[in-house]
Design a protein around this motif. Structure first.
Motif, PDB file in Angstrom:
ATOM      1  N   ARG A  44       0.848  -1.213   0.000  1.00 26.60           N
ATOM      2  CA  ARG A  44       0.000   0.000   0.000  1.00 26.60           C
ATOM      3  C   ARG A  44       0.869   1.243   0.000  1.00 26.60           C
ATOM      4  O   ARG A  44       1.974   1.229   0.525  1.00 26.60           O
ATOM      5  CB  ARG A  44      -0.850   0.055   1.279  1.00 26.60           C
ATOM      6  CG  ARG A  44      -1.554  -1.235   1.723  1.00 26.60           C
ATOM      7  CD  ARG A  44      -2.710  -1.474   0.998  1.00 26.60           C
ATOM      8  NE  ARG A  44      -3.597  -2.530   1.440  1.00 26.60           N
ATOM      9  CZ  ARG A  44      -4.779  -2.309   2.013  1.00 26.60           C
ATOM     10  NH1 ARG A  44      -5.146  -1.098   2.364  1.00 26.60           N
ATOM     11  NH2 ARG A  44      -5.596  -3.313   2.253  1.00 26.60           N
ATOM     12  N   ILE A  45       0.269   2.313  -0.485  1.00 26.70           N
ATOM     13  CA  ILE A  45       0.875   3.650  -0.402  1.00 26.70           C
ATOM     14  C   ILE A  45      -0.057   4.463   0.479  1.00 26.70           C
ATOM     15  O   ILE A  45      -1.282   4.310   0.383  1.00 26.70           O
ATOM     16  CB  ILE A  45       0.969   4.241  -1.818  1.00 26.70           C
ATOM     17  CG1 ILE A  45       2.018   3.453  -2.608  1.00 26.70           C
ATOM     18  CG2 ILE A  45       1.346   5.725  -1.791  1.00 26.70           C
ATOM     19  CD1 ILE A  45       1.565   3.075  -3.935  1.00 26.70           C
ATOM     20  N   THR A  46       0.498   5.294   1.330  1.00 29.81           N
ATOM     21  CA  THR A  46      -0.390   5.994   2.270  1.00 29.81           C
ATOM     22  C   THR A  46       0.146   7.363   2.676  1.00 29.81           C
ATOM     23  O   THR A  46       1.360   7.555   2.774  1.00 29.81           O
ATOM     24  CB  THR A  46      -0.612   5.124   3.539  1.00 29.81           C
ATOM     25  OG1 THR A  46      -1.556   5.773   4.397  1.00 29.81           O
ATOM     26  CG2 THR A  46       0.672   4.876   4.322  1.00 29.81           C
ATOM     27  N   PHE A  47      -0.779   8.303   2.902  1.00 27.56           N
ATOM     28  CA  PHE A  47      -0.436   9.544   3.591  1.00 27.56           C
ATOM     29  C   PHE A  47       0.036   9.160   4.993  1.00 27.56           C
ATOM     30  O   PHE A  47      -0.449   8.183   5.574  1.00 27.56           O
ATOM     31  CB  PHE A  47      -1.654  10.461   3.753  1.00 27.56           C
ATOM     32  CG  PHE A  47      -2.027  11.274   2.540  1.00 27.56           C
ATOM     33  CD1 PHE A  47      -1.442  11.063   1.306  1.00 27.56           C
ATOM     34  CD2 PHE A  47      -2.990  12.276   2.651  1.00 27.56           C
ATOM     35  CE1 PHE A  47      -1.810  11.832   0.195  1.00 27.56           C
ATOM     36  CE2 PHE A  47      -3.361  13.047   1.559  1.00 27.56           C
ATOM     37  CZ  PHE A  47      -2.771  12.823   0.326  1.00 27.56           C
ATOM     38  N   THR A  48       0.929   9.973   5.530  1.00 26.38           N
ATOM     39  CA  THR A  48       1.392   9.731   6.897  1.00 26.38           C
ATOM     40  C   THR A  48       0.535  10.530   7.893  1.00 26.38           C
ATOM     41  O   THR A  48      -0.194  11.454   7.500  1.00 26.38           O
ATOM     42  CB  THR A  48       2.864  10.152   7.027  1.00 26.38           C
ATOM     43  OG1 THR A  48       2.962  11.537   6.676  1.00 26.38           O
ATOM     44  CG2 THR A  48       3.756   9.318   6.120  1.00 26.38           C
ATOM     45  N   LEU A  49       0.683  10.202   9.162  1.00 25.20           N
ATOM     46  CA  LEU A  49      -0.101  10.922  10.189  1.00 25.20           C
ATOM     47  C   LEU A  49       0.164  12.426  10.206  1.00 25.20           C
ATOM     48  O   LEU A  49      -0.792  13.206  10.340  1.00 25.20           O
ATOM     49  CB  LEU A  49       0.151  10.318  11.569  1.00 25.20           C
ATOM     50  CG  LEU A  49      -0.695   9.089  11.894  1.00 25.20           C
ATOM     51  CD1 LEU A  49      -0.151   8.369  13.115  1.00 25.20           C
ATOM     52  CD2 LEU A  49      -2.175   9.456  12.081  1.00 25.20           C
ATOM     53  N   PRO A  50       1.438  12.891  10.043  1.00 29.98           N
ATOM     54  CA  PRO A  50       1.622  14.348  10.043  1.00 29.98           C
ATOM     55  C   PRO A  50       0.811  15.051   8.960  1.00 29.98           C
ATOM     56  O   PRO A  50       0.320  16.165   9.173  1.00 29.98           O
ATOM     57  CB  PRO A  50       3.134  14.515   9.816  1.00 29.98           C
ATOM     58  CG  PRO A  50       3.729  13.248  10.352  1.00 29.98           C
ATOM     59  CD  PRO A  50       2.729  12.166  10.062  1.00 29.98           C
ATOM     60  N   VAL A  51       0.665  14.424   7.795  1.00 29.68           N
ATOM     61  CA  VAL A  51      -0.136  15.044   6.721  1.00 29.68           C
ATOM     62  C   VAL A  51      -1.613  15.039   7.106  1.00 29.68           C
ATOM     63  O   VAL A  51      -2.313  16.056   6.969  1.00 29.68           O
ATOM     64  CB  VAL A  51       0.110  14.309   5.372  1.00 29.68           C
ATOM     65  CG1 VAL A  51      -0.899  14.761   4.326  1.00 29.68           C
ATOM     66  CG2 VAL A  51       1.527  14.571   4.902  1.00 29.68           C
ATOM     67  N   ILE A  52      -2.091  13.918   7.593  1.00 29.62           N
ATOM     68  CA  ILE A  52      -3.512  13.849   7.983  1.00 29.62           C
ATOM     69  C   ILE A  52      -3.794  14.896   9.071  1.00 29.62           C
ATOM     70  O   ILE A  52      -4.793  15.627   9.009  1.00 29.62           O
ATOM     71  CB  ILE A  52      -3.862  12.420   8.467  1.00 29.62           C
ATOM     72  CG1 ILE A  52      -3.792  11.457   7.266  1.00 29.62           C
ATOM     73  CG2 ILE A  52      -5.233  12.382   9.135  1.00 29.62           C
ATOM     74  CD1 ILE A  52      -3.952   9.997   7.603  1.00 29.62           C
ATOM     75  N   ASN A  53      -2.887  15.005  10.013  1.00 31.44           N
ATOM     76  CA  ASN A  53      -3.143  15.910  11.142  1.00 31.44           C
ATOM     77  C   ASN A  53      -2.887  17.382  10.815  1.00 31.44           C
ATOM     78  O   ASN A  53      -3.135  18.257  11.638  1.00 31.44           O
ATOM     79  CB  ASN A  53      -2.331  15.457  12.362  1.00 31.44           C
ATOM     80  CG  ASN A  53      -2.945  14.214  12.982  1.00 31.44           C
ATOM     81  OD1 ASN A  53      -4.157  14.000  12.873  1.00 31.44           O
ATOM     82  ND2 ASN A  53      -2.122  13.387  13.617  1.00 31.44           N
ATOM     83  N   SER A  54      -2.399  17.650   9.608  1.00 26.04           N
ATOM     84  CA  SER A  54      -2.218  19.044   9.177  1.00 26.04           C
ATOM     85  C   SER A  54      -3.385  19.546   8.336  1.00 26.04           C
ATOM     86  O   SER A  54      -3.404  20.719   7.933  1.00 26.04           O
ATOM     87  CB  SER A  54      -0.926  19.179   8.352  1.00 26.04           C
ATOM     88  OG  SER A  54       0.180  18.850   9.151  1.00 26.04           O
ATOM     89  N   ALA A  55      -4.354  18.672   8.055  1.00 27.00           N
ATOM     90  CA  ALA A  55      -5.482  19.074   7.195  1.00 27.00           C
ATOM     91  C   ALA A  55      -6.351  20.123   7.879  1.00 27.00           C
ATOM     92  O   ALA A  55      -6.416  20.198   9.113  1.00 27.00           O
ATOM     93  CB  ALA A  55      -6.326  17.852   6.845  1.00 27.00           C
ATOM     94  N   ALA A  56      -7.047  20.907   7.053  1.00 27.78           N
ATOM     95  CA  ALA A  56      -7.992  21.889   7.598  1.00 27.78           C
ATOM     96  C   ALA A  56      -9.228  21.186   8.163  1.00 27.78           C
ATOM     97  O   ALA A  56      -9.828  21.657   9.136  1.00 27.78           O
ATOM     98  CB  ALA A  56      -8.405  22.861   6.504  1.00 27.78           C
TER      99      ALA A  56
END
Ligand SMILES: O=C1O[C@H](COP(=O)(O)O)[C@@H](O)[C@H](O)[C@H]1O
Length: 267
Positions: A194-206
Motif C-alpha cells: 500500500r501507499i499511504t499519507f502519513t499521520l503528520p499530513v492527515i493531522n495538518s489538514a484543515a
C-alpha cells in the motif's frame, strides 16, 4: 442526525439513524466545506479513501449540489492506494471513479491518482513529489503549523481494527514523521502493498472526516473516541488529531452503539 456529546478532545460526533441519513448529511457537509474553501482560496483539495465512504458520498451526484458546488475548483487526491493496476477490483482509484467521479464534472487534469506502474516505494515518492508541486502553486494549501500540506478535506474510513488510510495498528508506519507519503508491504488485509499519507499530513489538514458504519466497527469506534486511560490501546484512528483543523466523525447507530453514554442518548 444527532450530535453526540462524547470525549470533547476527540472532535464532533454525528450519529445517524441509517445510511441514507448519513449520506445526506455527509454530502451536505462536504458541499459546505467546498463552498467555504473555494470562496476563501479558490480551490478545494480533497483526499479520498477506499471503502464504503465512497458509496456514502453518492448524494453529491444529485441535482441540488450542481448549484452550490463549483466542481471546476475540485482537486482530487487519495489518502491511500493499493499497489494494483487502476483497473483492478482492489484499486481505490477505480472504486472512486466507478461510483463517484464518473458522475461528477471534475476536470480530468485535477484528478491526481497514484501511479500504478511503479513499485510501492517509487509510487509513494512520486506522489509526494506531485503534491509538493501543487503546494508550490497553492492548489494544495500549506500548513502554518507543520512542514506539511494542508488539504481542505481528508476523508477517512475506519476499518474494524481501527486502521485509517493504510495506517495499520502496531506498525512502524505510525511513527513516520518526515515523509508526506510512504508505503507498506505488510498490510494484514490484502493486498499487502500500500501507499499511504502519513499521520503528520492527515493531522495538518484543515478538515478531517472519519466515517464508520455497522456493528463490526463499534468496538474500534469506542477505542478511538472514549477515554481509554493511559494503558488503553492506541488505534491509528485515535492518532488522528488535527493540529488546528476540525475533526468530525460520521457514524450510524450501530457503529456508535458502544460509545460511553450511547444507551441513554439513543432512548
Ligand atoms: O483498506 C482500506 O480500508 C479502509 C476501510 O476499511 P473497511 O474494512 O471498512 O473497508 C479504507 O479506509 C482505506 O482507504 C482502505 O485502503
Amino acid at each position: 442526525m444527532a450530535l453526540f456529546e462524547s470525549n470533547k478532545n476527540r472532535g464532533e460526533v454525528r450519529v445517524h439513524e441509517n445510511l441514507d441519513e448519513l449520506s445526506t448529511d455527509l454530502a451536505d457537509y462536504i458541499a459546505e466545506l467546498s463552498e467555504a474553501s473555494v470562496k476563501e482560496r479558490g480551490f478545494f483539495a480533497i483526499a479520498l479513501s477506499g471503502g464504503s465512504v465512497i458509496t456514502l458520498m453518492r448524494n453529491l451526484c444529485g441535482a441540488p449540489y450542481s448549484k452550490t458546488v463549483d466542481w471546476s475548483k475540485w482537486y482530487i487526491f487519495w489518502v491511500d492506494e493499493r499497489v494494483v493496476s487502476k483497473s483492478h477490483v482492489d484499486s481505490n482509484y477505480k472504486l472512486a471513479k466507478d461510483h463517484l467521479l464518473c458522475k461528477l464534472p471534475i476536470v480530468p487534469s485535477h484528478v491526481h491518482s497514484i501511479n500504478d506502474s511503479l513499485t510501492a516505494e517509487e509510487a509513494a515518492n512520486e506522489y509526494e513529489f506531485v503534491i509538493r508541486q501543487l503546494v508550490r502553486t497553492r492548489v494544495v494549501n500549506v500548513s502554518d503549523v507543520s512542514d506539511c500540506p494542508k488539504f481542505d478535506l481528508i476523508l477517512l474510513e475506519m476499518g474494524p481494527d481501527g486502521h485509517v488510510a493504510s495506517l495499520i495498528p502496531d506498525h512502524p508506519v505510525l511513527e513516520e514523521k518526515n515523509e508526506w507519503v510512504t508505503f507498506i508491504t505488510t498490510s494484514p488485509n490484502p493486498p499487502p502493498e500500500r501507499i499511504t499519507f502519513t499521520l503528520p499530513v492527515i493531522n495538518s489538514a484543515a478538515n478531517v472526516v472519519v466515517v464508520a458504519t455497522g456493528g463490526r466497527k463499534a468496538e474500534a469506534v469506542q477505542l478511538a473516541i472514549d477515554d481509554v486511560g493511559p494503558d488503553g490501546p492506541v488505534l491509528p484512528a485515535r492518532m488522528v488529531e488535527p493540529i488546528v483543523g476540525k475533526l468530525v466523525w460520521f457514524f450510524d447507530n450501530q457503529a456508535a452503539s458502544k460509545l460511553k453514554g450511547f444507551s441513554q442518548f439513543s432512548k
